[in-house]
Design a protein around this motif. Structure first.
Motif, PDB file in Angstrom:
ATOM      1  N   THR A 348      23.639   9.549  48.742  1.00 30.55           N
ATOM      2  CA  THR A 348      23.589   8.692  47.556  1.00 30.55           C
ATOM      3  C   THR A 348      21.978   8.331  46.987  1.00 30.55           C
ATOM      4  O   THR A 348      22.018   7.629  46.247  1.00 30.55           O
ATOM      5  CB  THR A 348      24.580   7.447  47.771  1.00 30.55           C
ATOM      6  OG1 THR A 348      23.920   6.642  48.962  1.00 30.55           O
ATOM      7  CG2 THR A 348      25.816   7.843  47.906  1.00 30.55           C
ATOM      8  N   VAL A 349      21.084   8.619  47.895  1.00 27.45           N
ATOM      9  CA  VAL A 349      19.673   8.272  47.552  1.00 27.45           C
ATOM     10  C   VAL A 349      19.440   8.769  46.320  1.00 27.45           C
ATOM     11  O   VAL A 349      19.990   9.914  45.923  1.00 27.45           O
ATOM     12  CB  VAL A 349      18.447   8.701  48.524  1.00 27.45           C
ATOM     13  CG1 VAL A 349      18.660  10.136  48.577  1.00 27.45           C
ATOM     14  CG2 VAL A 349      17.586   8.055  48.427  1.00 27.45           C
ATOM     15  N   GLU A 350      18.713   8.137  45.387  1.00 31.02           N
ATOM     16  CA  GLU A 350      18.601   8.544  44.065  1.00 31.02           C
ATOM     17  C   GLU A 350      17.916  10.023  43.989  1.00 31.02           C
ATOM     18  O   GLU A 350      17.279  10.317  44.823  1.00 31.02           O
ATOM     19  CB  GLU A 350      17.821   7.401  43.255  1.00 31.02           C
ATOM     20  CG  GLU A 350      16.070   7.203  43.901  1.00 31.02           C
ATOM     21  CD  GLU A 350      16.344   6.118  45.005  1.00 31.02           C
ATOM     22  OE1 GLU A 350      15.083   5.551  45.086  1.00 31.02           O
ATOM     23  OE2 GLU A 350      17.387   5.757  45.478  1.00 31.02           O
ATOM     24  N   SER A 351      18.048  10.645  42.892  1.00 37.73           N
ATOM     25  CA  SER A 351      17.519  11.732  42.454  1.00 37.73           C
ATOM     26  C   SER A 351      16.128  11.840  42.712  1.00 37.73           C
ATOM     27  O   SER A 351      15.634  10.876  41.964  1.00 37.73           O
ATOM     28  CB  SER A 351      18.147  12.384  41.270  1.00 37.73           C
ATOM     29  OG  SER A 351      17.783  11.563  40.076  1.00 37.73           O
ATOM     30  N   VAL A 352      15.606  12.778  43.026  1.00 36.64           N
ATOM     31  CA  VAL A 352      13.948  12.923  43.225  1.00 36.64           C
ATOM     32  C   VAL A 352      13.431  14.027  42.469  1.00 36.64           C
ATOM     33  O   VAL A 352      13.943  14.971  42.317  1.00 36.64           O
ATOM     34  CB  VAL A 352      13.969  12.953  44.759  1.00 36.64           C
ATOM     35  CG1 VAL A 352      12.309  13.288  45.118  1.00 36.64           C
ATOM     36  CG2 VAL A 352      14.304  11.892  45.683  1.00 36.64           C
ATOM     37  N   ASN A 353      12.197  13.794  41.749  1.00 36.19           N
ATOM     38  CA  ASN A 353      11.574  14.247  40.924  1.00 36.19           C
ATOM     39  C   ASN A 353      10.271  14.382  41.503  1.00 36.19           C
ATOM     40  O   ASN A 353       9.413  13.468  41.542  1.00 36.19           O
ATOM     41  CB  ASN A 353      11.602  14.255  39.311  1.00 36.19           C
ATOM     42  CG  ASN A 353      13.018  14.277  38.865  1.00 36.19           C
ATOM     43  OD1 ASN A 353      13.498  15.425  38.989  1.00 36.19           O
ATOM     44  ND2 ASN A 353      13.130  13.188  38.018  1.00 36.19           N
ATOM     45  N   TRP A 354       9.793  15.561  41.811  1.00 33.28           N
ATOM     46  CA  TRP A 354       8.275  15.695  42.622  1.00 33.28           C
ATOM     47  C   TRP A 354       7.184  14.947  41.716  1.00 33.28           C
ATOM     48  O   TRP A 354       7.131  15.376  40.505  1.00 33.28           O
ATOM     49  CB  TRP A 354       7.924  17.244  43.024  1.00 33.28           C
ATOM     50  CG  TRP A 354       7.616  17.937  41.752  1.00 33.28           C
ATOM     51  CD1 TRP A 354       8.410  18.786  41.063  1.00 33.28           C
ATOM     52  CD2 TRP A 354       6.242  18.173  41.411  1.00 33.28           C
ATOM     53  NE1 TRP A 354       7.540  19.550  40.041  1.00 33.28           N
ATOM     54  CE2 TRP A 354       6.299  19.164  40.324  1.00 33.28           C
ATOM     55  CE3 TRP A 354       5.052  17.495  41.580  1.00 33.28           C
ATOM     56  CZ2 TRP A 354       5.218  19.484  39.354  1.00 33.28           C
ATOM     57  CZ3 TRP A 354       4.002  17.929  40.770  1.00 33.28           C
ATOM     58  CH2 TRP A 354       4.023  19.002  39.615  1.00 33.28           C
ATOM     59  N   SER A 376      10.175  11.234  50.331  1.00 30.55           N
ATOM     60  CA  SER A 376       9.095  12.144  50.352  1.00 30.55           C
ATOM     61  C   SER A 376       9.539  13.676  50.639  1.00 30.55           C
ATOM     62  O   SER A 376       8.883  14.551  50.045  1.00 30.55           O
ATOM     63  CB  SER A 376       8.131  11.605  51.457  1.00 30.55           C
ATOM     64  OG  SER A 376       7.623  10.433  51.242  1.00 30.55           O
ATOM     65  N   PHE A 377      10.573  13.739  51.728  1.00 25.62           N
ATOM     66  CA  PHE A 377      10.836  15.128  51.921  1.00 25.62           C
ATOM     67  C   PHE A 377      11.642  15.547  50.829  1.00 25.62           C
ATOM     68  O   PHE A 377      11.135  16.760  50.392  1.00 25.62           O
ATOM     69  CB  PHE A 377      11.817  14.969  53.153  1.00 25.62           C
ATOM     70  CG  PHE A 377      12.764  16.242  53.305  1.00 25.62           C
ATOM     71  CD1 PHE A 377      12.124  17.519  53.926  1.00 25.62           C
ATOM     72  CD2 PHE A 377      14.062  16.355  53.036  1.00 25.62           C
ATOM     73  CE1 PHE A 377      12.717  18.547  54.161  1.00 25.62           C
ATOM     74  CE2 PHE A 377      14.564  17.419  53.293  1.00 25.62           C
ATOM     75  CZ  PHE A 377      13.859  18.676  53.709  1.00 25.62           C
ATOM     76  N   LEU A 378      12.450  14.879  50.181  1.00 30.89           N
ATOM     77  CA  LEU A 378      13.089  15.574  48.967  1.00 30.89           C
ATOM     78  C   LEU A 378      12.335  15.872  47.770  1.00 30.89           C
ATOM     79  O   LEU A 378      12.360  16.737  47.042  1.00 30.89           O
ATOM     80  CB  LEU A 378      14.219  14.582  48.591  1.00 30.89           C
ATOM     81  CG  LEU A 378      15.499  14.443  49.520  1.00 30.89           C
ATOM     82  CD1 LEU A 378      16.518  13.278  49.043  1.00 30.89           C
ATOM     83  CD2 LEU A 378      16.140  15.814  49.880  1.00 30.89           C
ATOM     84  N   SER A 379      11.082  15.019  47.517  1.00 30.39           N
ATOM     85  CA  SER A 379      10.338  15.314  46.586  1.00 30.39           C
ATOM     86  C   SER A 379       9.505  16.567  46.770  1.00 30.39           C
ATOM     87  O   SER A 379       9.203  17.285  45.857  1.00 30.39           O
ATOM     88  CB  SER A 379       9.123  13.921  46.479  1.00 30.39           C
ATOM     89  OG  SER A 379       8.206  13.983  45.509  1.00 30.39           O
ATOM     90  N   ILE A 434      20.310  19.368  50.754  1.00 32.68           N
ATOM     91  CA  ILE A 434      19.200  20.287  50.409  1.00 32.68           C
ATOM     92  C   ILE A 434      19.908  21.278  49.308  1.00 32.68           C
ATOM     93  O   ILE A 434      19.445  21.802  48.316  1.00 32.68           O
ATOM     94  CB  ILE A 434      18.589  21.099  51.588  1.00 32.68           C
ATOM     95  CG1 ILE A 434      17.830  20.091  52.293  1.00 32.68           C
ATOM     96  CG2 ILE A 434      18.052  22.476  51.238  1.00 32.68           C
ATOM     97  CD1 ILE A 434      17.273  20.619  53.740  1.00 32.68           C
ATOM     98  N   ILE A 435      21.286  21.840  49.638  1.00 24.71           N
ATOM     99  CA  ILE A 435      21.985  22.663  48.910  1.00 24.71           C
ATOM    100  C   ILE A 435      22.126  22.481  47.582  1.00 24.71           C
ATOM    101  O   ILE A 435      21.872  22.943  46.568  1.00 24.71           O
ATOM    102  CB  ILE A 435      23.233  23.159  49.805  1.00 24.71           C
ATOM    103  CG1 ILE A 435      22.809  23.910  51.004  1.00 24.71           C
ATOM    104  CG2 ILE A 435      24.045  24.048  48.568  1.00 24.71           C
ATOM    105  CD1 ILE A 435      24.128  24.148  51.766  1.00 24.71           C
ATOM    106  N   ARG A 436      22.526  20.915  47.464  1.00 26.22           N
ATOM    107  CA  ARG A 436      22.875  20.290  46.238  1.00 26.22           C
ATOM    108  C   ARG A 436      21.542  20.189  45.212  1.00 26.22           C
ATOM    109  O   ARG A 436      21.736  20.522  43.953  1.00 26.22           O
ATOM    110  CB  ARG A 436      23.368  18.951  46.317  1.00 26.22           C
ATOM    111  CG  ARG A 436      23.918  18.281  45.152  1.00 26.22           C
ATOM    112  CD  ARG A 436      24.427  16.889  45.462  1.00 26.22           C
ATOM    113  NE  ARG A 436      23.494  15.950  45.367  1.00 26.22           N
ATOM    114  CZ  ARG A 436      23.816  14.630  45.873  1.00 26.22           C
ATOM    115  NH1 ARG A 436      24.732  14.373  46.291  1.00 26.22           N
ATOM    116  NH2 ARG A 436      22.869  13.697  45.847  1.00 26.22           N
ATOM    117  N   GLN A 437      20.325  20.256  45.956  1.00 20.25           N
ATOM    118  CA  GLN A 437      19.114  19.841  45.188  1.00 20.25           C
ATOM    119  C   GLN A 437      18.582  21.158  44.783  1.00 20.25           C
ATOM    120  O   GLN A 437      17.802  21.334  43.559  1.00 20.25           O
ATOM    121  CB  GLN A 437      18.368  19.076  45.958  1.00 20.25           C
ATOM    122  CG  GLN A 437      16.898  18.848  45.079  1.00 20.25           C
ATOM    123  CD  GLN A 437      16.264  17.842  46.002  1.00 20.25           C
ATOM    124  OE1 GLN A 437      16.706  16.659  46.440  1.00 20.25           O
ATOM    125  NE2 GLN A 437      15.013  17.984  46.012  1.00 20.25           N
TER     126      GLN A 437
END
Length: 798
Positions: A348-354, A376-379, A434-437
């Motif tokens: 549920t952590v908010e969506s991340v845009n680099w 940081s990782f998801l970004s 990761i797959i979702r993103q």
């Protein structure tokens, strides 16, 4: 007047005054007063006067230029350039900063003149000022001055001049050798020193070069250097200065300028002979402590990877450290994550845009431990994904392969294969996120092959462990830990919804291709119908679940239950082997006996609610699968090898096993199992629809289908209902509690069973809805020979 002449100056009466000091010097006495001025004070005073004089001169110059009659542009341009060159010839103080000189003003004037000249001429026509700049190799000289940083701060001025020149002049400059050669040399100077005072000017310069290459991709070939040529040019003892300085091509009046700059420059390290220095400089700047510089450098790399030139794409991935940077940071960010995290936090952590994540360490820590590390990782993952998505095809494949080898295989696979339940849960939740993103085609393909392998032939029980990771993940769908089971099922649900054909081939379709789940006897060789039913129809009277009950008065008759379904008849199948849509719908709607139904007693939970979003869901799936050129009709039986032993595959086996235990599993597990099966059933492939949605297919001996699994569950349910007093009121109460219509109160016995019954009823309505949509789609397919256009016609008709 005499009185006035006799009066003394007020300065003469002040001890230690300049007046008194001057008199003492004339008299040759008392020199101690003059020694009070220290040498350092005098130097500061001189510097201050020089600075003031310089500023005054600059102001005076602008005033004179404003009042004097305007010179022709070329004369004005040459005047400013000569003013710069004369500074180097005449100055004796090369330590004063460039801001204390008139050089910045002259450079600015030169830019203004070039811009004005272009505006006054026809598009694409080169004026005399630009010709002068190119012919006299002014950019080469400026590069030399900037490299020497003489006077101090000159590098910054040169970078700014190059940036504004490329940005403001519309005509293509980079094709000129006297432009792209010094630009290439200046590129090498960028990113040499971490956190250098010129970082901002460096990144602005590099980004404008990238933008120009994006406008005309062929120009990138000017920036792919030949390593062997550079090595030959330098020679064994040559430095870069000794190569550049003599090659300036200046007029005789300008040569002392370059010589003076080269002689004053300090020695610097040699550049490693990378082919693509523009990429190397940007990579260096991604290591800057200034986040804004990092983002700009990442944007520059985004522009470069998208260039379509094959030579540049190859050089990018083979001769630079781009792949190493992407994977190294991804691994570093991943390893910085806490070893255990709540899957709900990860999901549920908010969506991340680099490049756009704004954070507050205190606030992040207050939400959950590790949030900042996760963002940081998801970004960075988002940046890698977008970079691969924008990249030229071969470059995208190379970068995605590097991410797979150095991150997924080397780091994530051991995490997924570990035995610690906490570790499995956290790594599976991260993989699911990761797959979702991921949206890039190349990276998604690498993830799919990493998880499922590349095998395309049908599975057999003997080959299940051929791919250890795939086998382990599917086994986790039926793990002792319900949390691990749910999370792994969600992972596969995400995969099924991704636009990649191999996911569906690996998990289901390759095992259904030969349709060997069907009885292999021709129709004429089968036994005749008995009581309106085929010989191999499900006979609940003979099923042990029905026949073993010692009390016939307390059990439901299998034939009574079966009579609520539409009667089987020889004409239930059309000539093409497809069952009519209404029969499929009614079969699933009538599967659950009336005493086990509760949705009709709660408003808004009937069958009609399932049809509201059917159009959207089916349309989305058809849109995803349309380009895969799936067959519109099942493979003809005469072309199928029905003698091959049928195996539904590891994934469907686990799903059917869990579906068979729906009355004894937790509510959340049941929801996830049925959700995955629904997603599979929605896919518009005729073999999937036949195997999962057609209740009337003649199954081969020993085979099971989704319908046959549910039939056995219902048979078990009918036995259990008789043993639970007040079954229907309890069922209705549990449904209302699940919907939040009733508060939690007295504990209801058999809650797991009752919740399972509710999920079963809803799942059957879901399958009826899917069967209705899928059946209509196949009906339309039959009436249209062009299978590629079928989905669009179905969507429009509904």
């Amino acid at each position: 007047m005499k009185a006035l002449r006799q009066r003394h100056s007020p300065l003469a009466d002040m001890p230690g005054s300049l007046y008194e000091t001057s008199n003492l010097e004339r008299g040759g006495s008392n020199r101690k007063k003059i020694e009070e001025f220290s040498r350092s004070s005098r130097e500061k005073l001189v510097q201050s006067k020089n600075k003031m004089f310089s500023k005054f001169t600059s102001i005076l110059q602008h005033a004179v230029e404003a009042l004097a009659p305007s010179l022709p542009l070329q004369e004005d341009f040459v005047y400013h350039w000569k003013a710069i060159t004369h500074y180097y010839i005449e100055t004796s103080d090369d330590k004063a900063p460039v801001t204390d000189t008139n050089i910045p003003s002259h450079l600015e004037q030169m830019l203004d003149i070039l811009t004005q000249e272009e505006a006054e001429r026809e598009s694409g026509e080169t004026g005399p000022c630009m010709e002068y700049l190119l012919h006299h190799k002014i950019l080469e000289t400026l590069y030399t001055l900037g490299k020497a940083d003489c006077p101090p701060g000159m590098k910054q001025q040169v970078l700014t001049f190059y940036t504004k020149l490329l940005a403001h002049i519309r005509q293509p400059l980079l094709p000129h050798i006297n432009v792209h050669r010094p630009v290439q040399k200046l590129v090498r100077l960028c990113g040499e020193v971490l956190a250098a005072p010129t970082e901002n000017e460096e990144i602005q310069f590099l980004c404008i070069v990238c933008a120009k290459l994006k406008q005309d991709p062929y120009l990138v070939n000017f920036f792919l250097e030949n390593k062997s040529k550079r090595a030959e040019t330098k020679g064994p003892a040559a430095t870069e200065e000794s190569v550049v300085a003599p090659d300036t091509g200046q007029s005789p009046a300008d040569e002392p300028v370059a010589a003076a700059a080269a002689s004053s420059s300090s020695p610097t390290r040699n550049h490693n002979n990378n082919n693509y220095n523009l990429v190397t400089s940007l990579l260096n700047l991604t290591k800057s402590p200034d986040g804004r510089i990092v983002v700009k450098a990442c944007e520059g790399l985004m522009l470069l990877v998208s260039l379509p030139e094959p030579a540049a794409a190859k050089c990018l991935t083979e001769n630079t450290e781009l792949c190493e940077l992407l994977t190294h940071r991804l691994v570093s960010f991943y390893k910085a994550l806490p070893p255990s995290m709540d899957p709900l936090d990860i999901e549920t952590v908010e969506s991340v845009n680099w490049g756009l994540d704004v954070y507050n360490l205190k606030e992040d820590a207050a939400v959950f431990t590790g949030k900042r590390a996760l963002i940081s990782f998801l970004s960075w993952l988002d940046y890698c994904d977008q970079l691969i998505k924008e990249a030229q095809k071969s470059a995208a494949a190379a970068m995605a392969r590097a991410v797979s080898e150095r991150f997924f295989v080397s780091v994530m696979e051991p995490q997924l294969m570990q035995t610690s339940e906490v570790g499995i849960l956290t790594s599976t939740a991260l993989l699911n996120r990761i797959i979702r993103q991921v949206t890039s085609e190349a990276l998604l393909q690498e993830i799919v092959y990493f998880l499922l392998g590349e095998e395309k032939e049908a599975e057999s029980p003997a080959t299940l462990t051929k791919n250890p990771l795939r086998h382990r993940l599917i086994e986790h769908c039926d793990h002792l830990s319900d949390e691990i089971s749910i999370m792994t099922l969600r992972l596969f649900e995400q995969l099924i919804q991704k636009p990649h054909r191999h996911v569906l081939l690996s998990l289901a379709l390759r095992n259904l291709e030969e349709r060997n789940y069907l009885e292999n006897k021709p129709q004429e060789e089968r036994e005749p119908l008995e009581n309106g039913q085929p010989h191999d129809a499900v006979d609940l009277e003979e099923d042990p679940l029905f026949g073993d009950d010692p009390s016939p008065d307390t059990r439901l008759s299998g034939s009574d239950w079966l009579s609520s379904s539409p009667p089987l008849s020889p004409d239930h199948s059309r000539s093409d082997g497809k069952t009519e849509v209404h029969k499929i719908v009614n079969s699933f709607l009538c599967l659950v006996p009336d005493e086990a139904k509760s949705s009709y007693q709660v408003e808004g939970t009937g069958y009609d609610t399932y049809l509201r979003d059917a159009h959207r869901q089916f349309r989305d799936y058809c849109g995803v699968c349309q380009r895969w050129d799936w067959r519109g009709n099942p493979k003809p039986l005469e072309k199928c090898d029905l003698d091959l032993p049928f195996f539904e595959g590891h994934f469907l086996k686990v799903l059917f096993d869990r579906m068979g235990r729906i009355l004894d599993q937790p509510y959340d597990v049941n929801l996830q199992v049925t959700s995955v099966l629904s997603k599979l059933s929605l896919l518009p492939h005729p073999h999937l629809h036949e195997y999962l949605l057609d209740p009337y297919i003649n199954l081969a001996p020993g085979c099971r289908s989704l319908f046959s699994v549910i039939v056995r569950v219902v048979g078990d349910l009918m036995l259990r209902i008789q043993r639970i007093p007040d079954f229907t009121p309890k069922l209705l109460l549990v449904r209302k509690r699940l919907l939040g219509l009733e508060p939690e109160g007295i504990t209801v016995d058999h809650t797991t069973l009752l919740e399972g019954v509710i999920v079963l009823e809803e799942f059957c309505k879901e399958l009826a809805k899917i069967g209705r949509r899928g059946g209509k789609k196949h009906l339309c397919n039959n009436n249209n020979n062009n299978n590629n256009n079928n989905n669009n016609k179905v969507i429009q008709s509904h």
